[in-house]
Design an enzyme around this catalytic site. Structure first.
Site, PDB file in Angstrom:
ATOM      1  N   THR A  78      -6.632   0.679  -4.732  1.00  0.00           N
ATOM      2  CA  THR A  78      -6.604   1.354  -6.030  1.00  0.00           C
ATOM      3  C   THR A  78      -7.552   0.617  -6.977  1.00  0.00           C
ATOM      4  O   THR A  78      -8.375   1.237  -7.667  1.00  0.00           O
ATOM      5  CB  THR A  78      -5.165   1.364  -6.597  1.00  0.00           C
ATOM      6  OG1 THR A  78      -4.343   2.090  -5.685  1.00  0.00           O
ATOM      7  CG2 THR A  78      -5.111   2.001  -7.970  1.00  0.00           C
ATOM      8  N   ASN A 117      -6.169  10.592   3.982  1.00  0.00           N
ATOM      9  CA  ASN A 117      -4.941   9.865   4.301  1.00  0.00           C
ATOM     10  C   ASN A 117      -3.806  10.779   4.747  1.00  0.00           C
ATOM     11  O   ASN A 117      -2.846  10.314   5.336  1.00  0.00           O
ATOM     12  CB  ASN A 117      -4.492   8.999   3.123  1.00  0.00           C
ATOM     13  CG  ASN A 117      -4.503   9.732   1.810  1.00  0.00           C
ATOM     14  OD1 ASN A 117      -5.502  10.360   1.448  1.00  0.00           O
ATOM     15  ND2 ASN A 117      -3.406   9.684   1.091  1.00  0.00           N
ATOM     16  N   GLN A 122      -8.653   4.638   4.990  1.00  0.00           N
ATOM     17  CA  GLN A 122      -7.997   5.079   6.226  1.00  0.00           C
ATOM     18  C   GLN A 122      -8.864   4.836   7.454  1.00  0.00           C
ATOM     19  O   GLN A 122      -8.347   4.727   8.561  1.00  0.00           O
ATOM     20  CB  GLN A 122      -7.641   6.571   6.130  1.00  0.00           C
ATOM     21  CG  GLN A 122      -6.558   6.870   5.117  1.00  0.00           C
ATOM     22  CD  GLN A 122      -5.194   6.343   5.538  1.00  0.00           C
ATOM     23  OE1 GLN A 122      -4.922   6.127   6.723  1.00  0.00           O
ATOM     24  NE2 GLN A 122      -4.324   6.123   4.573  1.00  0.00           N
ATOM     25  N   GLY A 150      -5.787  -3.776   2.987  1.00  0.00           N
ATOM     26  CA  GLY A 150      -5.294  -4.477   4.162  1.00  0.00           C
ATOM     27  C   GLY A 150      -4.180  -3.801   4.929  1.00  0.00           C
ATOM     28  O   GLY A 150      -4.154  -3.815   6.155  1.00  0.00           O
ATOM     29  N   HIS A 151      -3.242  -3.167   4.180  1.00  0.00           N
ATOM     30  CA  HIS A 151      -2.034  -2.718   4.874  1.00  0.00           C
ATOM     31  C   HIS A 151      -2.276  -1.550   5.820  1.00  0.00           C
ATOM     32  O   HIS A 151      -1.379  -1.146   6.548  1.00  0.00           O
ATOM     33  CB  HIS A 151      -0.911  -2.408   3.877  1.00  0.00           C
ATOM     34  CG  HIS A 151      -1.183  -1.255   2.966  1.00  0.00           C
ATOM     35  ND1 HIS A 151      -1.909  -1.362   1.812  1.00  0.00           N
ATOM     36  CD2 HIS A 151      -0.798   0.033   3.038  1.00  0.00           C
ATOM     37  CE1 HIS A 151      -1.961  -0.191   1.212  1.00  0.00           C
ATOM     38  NE2 HIS A 151      -1.294   0.683   1.937  1.00  0.00           N
ATOM     39  N   THR A 204      -6.928 -15.490 -10.433  1.00  0.00           N
ATOM     40  CA  THR A 204      -6.763 -16.454  -9.340  1.00  0.00           C
ATOM     41  C   THR A 204      -6.596 -15.717  -8.014  1.00  0.00           C
ATOM     42  O   THR A 204      -5.803 -14.781  -7.914  1.00  0.00           O
ATOM     43  CB  THR A 204      -5.524 -17.339  -9.608  1.00  0.00           C
ATOM     44  OG1 THR A 204      -5.714 -17.953 -10.877  1.00  0.00           O
ATOM     45  CG2 THR A 204      -5.341 -18.388  -8.535  1.00  0.00           C
ATOM     46  N   CYS A 218       1.959   7.369  -1.963  1.00  0.00           N
ATOM     47  CA  CYS A 218       1.775   7.146  -3.396  1.00  0.00           C
ATOM     48  C   CYS A 218       2.270   8.325  -4.215  1.00  0.00           C
ATOM     49  O   CYS A 218       2.388   8.244  -5.431  1.00  0.00           O
ATOM     50  CB  CYS A 218       0.311   6.899  -3.707  1.00  0.00           C
ATOM     51  SG  CYS A 218      -0.336   5.547  -2.750  1.00  0.00           S
TER      52      CYS A 218
END
Ligand code: PLP
Length: 335
Positions: free
Chosen positions: A26, A104, A132, A153-154, A190, A278
């Site tokens: 996002t 997706n 995707q 990543g997921h 960070t 989402c």
């Protein structure tokens, strides 16, 4: 972090220095569109498609309120985009084209090579949401003239909450998050080193196993899809049968409310969804299915299943039986 940057770069064919770590796709999507608009402050037109993820669509809609004009390219019944529509939509006022690689909800693939070439020939920045596709199919940005490319990543076994944005060298980029000098001043905040390392390792693993995984998943997906379509009357595949990812299937069970079906499947331990996670709390039909098949109106009958190489034939058989029984039960209730 630098090892991870190289691993992520390798996954998509990019030099490590072109990778910026973000907290999610996002952010990557928002940051890319933002950078393209900042680079062309006099241009007020954006091109995207009607079937993008909400992280692109909702940002574009917010930008419309700031006097940007957005063209939402249509798709056909198979979820495919027509290049001629893109060419027609492009104007001298177009600042950026943002189109996804793989959808997706349906897995349908957009012709990103051709899209990139069209944008390049018209001198318009091209952002691709490759969330995707990354890790599921070969990808090489050194051969694809894309300016910005988002991943998260997921989708390929890294932890949640870590993404990346590829920015091609010499492509204009202004930080979206202003702050410290992290990521060479391109993204303040960070760094979450643990998640970045996870993204790097997952990228390496995905790349190493890609051909095997793709083959395994395609075989399982095809068996699952065949079992459901041939075994259950009143089914309809959503999305082009060939031009799509190997892991996704999206099927409408006509006359069966997908939410009810999902509840019954959940009881049987079968995980599926009726659209994008989402948008899981929205009650309307999927915007993707509606864009492909406007006649579906307010009906919500589509169910999406995604497979991974960790699935097996037994699970596919169990899933087919569970779906078949659930659809039968729901249809007998309503009919
Ligand atoms: N783009 C696509 C195509 C997606 O499927 C997703 C879903 O996770 C996103 C963007 C957003 O990714 P994230 O949840 O990492 O922000």
């Amino acid at each position: 972090m630098e090892t991870a940057r190289a691993q992520v770069g390798e996954l998509i064919g990019a030099p490590p220095r072109d990778i910026i770590f973000t907290c999610c796709a996002t952010e990557s999507n928002n940051a890319a569109i933002h950078a393209a608009l900042k680079a062309n402050p006099q241009k007020r037109h954006i091109i995207t498609s009607a079937v993008e993820h909400s992280s692109v669509l909702n940002y574009c809609m917010a930008l419309e309120k700031e006097n940007y004009r957005v063209s939402y390219l249509p798709v056909d019944r198979d979820g495919l985009l027509t290049l001629a529509d893109l060419e027609t939509a492009l104007t001298n006022d177009t600042a950026v084209v943002s189109l996804m690689w793989a959808n997706n909800e349906t897995g349908v693939l957009f012709p990103v090579d051709e899209i990139a070439l069209v944008c390049q020939s018209r001198g318009v920045l091209f952002h691709c949401d490759a969330v995707q596709a990354a890790g599921k199919m070969p990808m090489n940005v050194s051969k694809l003239p894309v300016n910005y490319l988002s991943i998260t990543g997921h989708k390929f076994c890294a932890p949640k909450g870590i993404g990346a944005l590829y920015v091609r060298r010499k492509t204009p980029f202004t930080a979206y998050l202003h702050g410290g000098h992290q990521e060479r001043g391109q993204r303040g905040g960070t760094e979450n080193v643990a998640l970045i390392v996870g993204l790097g390792e997952a990228s390496e693993m995905a790349l190493r196993k890609l051909p095997d995984n793709e083959r395994t998943v395609r075989r399982l997906r095809d068996a699952l899809e065949k079992g459901m379509i041939e075994g259950i009357p009143g089914t309809e595949l959503n999305g082009h049968a060939v031009q799509r990812l190997a892991n996704t299937t999206n099927i409408s069970f006509l006359g069966t409310a997908s939410e009810a079906l999902l509840l019954l499947l959940d009881e049987e331990g079968v995980c599926a969804s009726s659209g994008s996670a989402c948008l899981a709390d929205s009650s309307g039909p999927s915007h993707v299915i509606r864009a492909m098949k406007p006649e579906t109106g307010t009906r919500r009958e589509a169910v999406r299943m995604s497979l991974s190489p960790a699935n097996n034939e037994t699970e596919v058989t169990v899933a087919i039986r569970a779906v078949s029984a659930a659809v039968q039960a729901l249809r007998s209730l309503s009919g």
